[in-house]
Design a protein around this motif. Structure first.
Motif, PDB file in Angstrom:
ATOM      1  N   ALA A   4      10.815  -0.168   1.636  1.00 46.34           N
ATOM      2  CA  ALA A   4      11.522  -0.515   2.873  1.00 46.34           C
ATOM      3  C   ALA A   4      11.080   0.392   4.025  1.00 46.34           C
ATOM      4  O   ALA A   4      10.899  -0.069   5.152  1.00 46.34           O
ATOM      5  CB  ALA A   4      13.029  -0.415   2.664  1.00 46.34           C
ATOM      6  N   ALA A   5      10.881   1.669   3.731  1.00 47.46           N
ATOM      7  CA  ALA A   5      10.417   2.592   4.766  1.00 47.46           C
ATOM      8  C   ALA A   5       9.014   2.215   5.236  1.00 47.46           C
ATOM      9  O   ALA A   5       8.724   2.238   6.434  1.00 47.46           O
ATOM     10  CB  ALA A   5      10.449   4.026   4.240  1.00 47.46           C
ATOM     11  N   LEU A   6       8.153   1.838   4.294  1.00 50.37           N
ATOM     12  CA  LEU A   6       6.802   1.408   4.674  1.00 50.37           C
ATOM     13  C   LEU A   6       6.865   0.165   5.564  1.00 50.37           C
ATOM     14  O   LEU A   6       6.195   0.096   6.600  1.00 50.37           O
ATOM     15  CB  LEU A   6       5.965   1.106   3.426  1.00 50.37           C
ATOM     16  N   VAL A   7       7.680  -0.796   5.183  1.00 46.91           N
ATOM     17  CA  VAL A   7       7.801  -2.021   5.985  1.00 46.91           C
ATOM     18  C   VAL A   7       8.363  -1.685   7.368  1.00 46.91           C
ATOM     19  O   VAL A   7       7.920  -2.232   8.379  1.00 46.91           O
ATOM     20  CB  VAL A   7       8.653  -3.080   5.249  1.00 46.91           C
ATOM     21  N   PRO A  55       0.835  -1.210   0.000  1.00 51.38           N
ATOM     22  CA  PRO A  55       0.000   0.000   0.000  1.00 51.38           C
ATOM     23  C   PRO A  55       0.866   1.255   0.000  1.00 51.38           C
ATOM     24  O   PRO A  55       2.069   1.189   0.242  1.00 51.38           O
ATOM     25  CB  PRO A  55      -0.790  -0.132   1.307  1.00 51.38           C
ATOM     26  N   ARG A  56       0.239   2.393  -0.239  1.00 44.79           N
ATOM     27  CA  ARG A  56       0.982   3.657  -0.275  1.00 44.79           C
ATOM     28  C   ARG A  56       1.400   4.115   1.118  1.00 44.79           C
ATOM     29  O   ARG A  56       2.375   4.815   1.272  1.00 44.79           O
ATOM     30  CB  ARG A  56       0.138   4.747  -0.937  1.00 44.79           C
ATOM     31  N   ASP A  57       0.620   3.751   2.121  1.00 47.11           N
ATOM     32  CA  ASP A  57       0.952   4.184   3.480  1.00 47.11           C
ATOM     33  C   ASP A  57       0.486   3.131   4.486  1.00 47.11           C
ATOM     34  O   ASP A  57      -0.062   2.093   4.097  1.00 47.11           O
ATOM     35  CB  ASP A  57       0.340   5.557   3.787  1.00 47.11           C
ATOM     36  N   THR A  58       0.698   3.422   5.751  1.00 46.41           N
ATOM     37  CA  THR A  58       0.422   2.431   6.794  1.00 46.41           C
ATOM     38  C   THR A  58      -1.025   2.468   7.291  1.00 46.41           C
ATOM     39  O   THR A  58      -1.328   1.815   8.285  1.00 46.41           O
ATOM     40  CB  THR A  58       1.370   2.633   7.985  1.00 46.41           C
ATOM     41  N   ARG A  59      -1.897   3.190   6.586  1.00 54.43           N
ATOM     42  CA  ARG A  59      -3.313   3.092   6.969  1.00 54.43           C
ATOM     43  C   ARG A  59      -3.823   1.678   6.733  1.00 54.43           C
ATOM     44  O   ARG A  59      -4.760   1.239   7.365  1.00 54.43           O
ATOM     45  CB  ARG A  59      -4.159   4.116   6.203  1.00 54.43           C
ATOM     46  N   THR A  60      -3.224   0.979   5.787  1.00 59.10           N
ATOM     47  CA  THR A  60      -3.492  -0.445   5.607  1.00 59.10           C
ATOM     48  C   THR A  60      -2.492  -1.194   6.477  1.00 59.10           C
ATOM     49  O   THR A  60      -1.282  -1.044   6.307  1.00 59.10           O
ATOM     50  CB  THR A  60      -3.305  -0.856   4.133  1.00 59.10           C
ATOM     51  N   SER A  61      -2.996  -1.981   7.402  1.00 57.62           N
ATOM     52  CA  SER A  61      -2.100  -2.701   8.308  1.00 57.62           C
ATOM     53  C   SER A  61      -1.476  -3.898   7.599  1.00 57.62           C
ATOM     54  O   SER A  61      -1.953  -4.341   6.546  1.00 57.62           O
ATOM     55  CB  SER A  61      -2.877  -3.185   9.532  1.00 57.62           C
ATOM     56  N   ALA A  69       7.066  -1.214  13.099  1.00 57.21           N
ATOM     57  CA  ALA A  69       6.966  -0.393  14.306  1.00 57.21           C
ATOM     58  C   ALA A  69       5.595  -0.536  14.952  1.00 57.21           C
ATOM     59  O   ALA A  69       5.449  -0.422  16.162  1.00 57.21           O
ATOM     60  CB  ALA A  69       7.240   1.074  13.972  1.00 57.21           C
ATOM     61  N   ALA A  70       4.594  -0.811  14.139  1.00 55.21           N
ATOM     62  CA  ALA A  70       3.225  -0.929  14.637  1.00 55.21           C
ATOM     63  C   ALA A  70       2.824  -2.365  14.932  1.00 55.21           C
ATOM     64  O   ALA A  70       1.706  -2.610  15.405  1.00 55.21           O
ATOM     65  CB  ALA A  70       2.253  -0.330  13.616  1.00 55.21           C
ATOM     66  N   THR A  71       3.712  -3.313  14.663  1.00 58.23           N
ATOM     67  CA  THR A  71       3.388  -4.730  14.822  1.00 58.23           C
ATOM     68  C   THR A  71       4.439  -5.373  15.722  1.00 58.23           C
ATOM     69  O   THR A  71       5.630  -5.303  15.412  1.00 58.23           O
ATOM     70  CB  THR A  71       3.402  -5.442  13.449  1.00 58.23           C
ATOM     71  N   PRO A  72       4.026  -6.006  16.822  1.00 64.33           N
ATOM     72  CA  PRO A  72       5.016  -6.711  17.643  1.00 64.33           C
ATOM     73  C   PRO A  72       5.781  -7.746  16.806  1.00 64.33           C
ATOM     74  O   PRO A  72       5.215  -8.357  15.892  1.00 64.33           O
ATOM     75  CB  PRO A  72       4.176  -7.384  18.727  1.00 64.33           C
TER      76      PRO A  72
END
Length: 164
Positions: A141-144, A64-70, A149-152
């Motif tokens: 890579a930045a998105l991942v 996705p383009r951003d982290t709004r999609t988990s 950061a949002a996922t344990p």
């Protein structure tokens, strides 16, 4: 895998993707994004999740383009990529280790108990190259990094179907 071990039969574009300097650059981009998102270093184990999501063109183009999609939602929408991930992760483990060694030797980042700590800023991409494959890989890579950061860590490994 070292630069010398890249098979000569690879296309130049494929050989460039498997250059340890490029892998180190991508992991540094992920670590920097992780640090900006969570104010903590990217866990060393989590760094092994980055390149298998970023380097394969089908995976990268589906991000996705951003982290709004988990990460969870993305994997649910892309079951074929989820199914392919364990084999890709296994195939890229040695390349990830080689890229880590390159980054550590070059002083790009260090690794401590908390994870990967950037030692210097990444050079900016030239303006003319911001839409090429390198720029796409860096953005992925930045998105991942932000996803991780949002996922344990344990949850990310479970979602992707791999073990450390």
């Amino acid at each position: 895998m070292t630069t010398a071990s890249v098979p000569r039969s690879l296309l130049p574009e494929a050989a460039a993707l498997f250059n340890p300097a490029f892998g180190a650059y991508l992991m540094a981009a992920a670590a920097g994004a992780h640090h900006r998102a969570a104010d903590t270093p990217l866990p060393y184990l989590s760094s092994f999740l980055v390149l298998p999501l970023v380097l394969p063109p089908d995976s990268r183009s589906a991000l996705p383009r951003d982290t709004r999609t988990s990460l969870t939602a993305w994997l649910t929408r892309n079951p074929q990529l989820r199914a392919a991930y364990p084999a890709r992760a296994a195939a890229l483990t040695a390349y990830t280790r080689t890229s880590h060694r390159f980054a550590l030797r070059q002083g790009t980042y260090s690794v401590d108990a908390a994870g990967i700590v950037l030692e210097r800023r990444l050079p900016l991409l030239p303006r003319a190259g911001r839409h090429d494959e390198m720029a796409q890989c860096t953005a992925a890579a930045a998105l991942v990094g932000r996803w991780l950061a949002a996922t344990p860590t344990a949850t990310a490994f479970t979602l992707l179907g791999v073990t450390p």
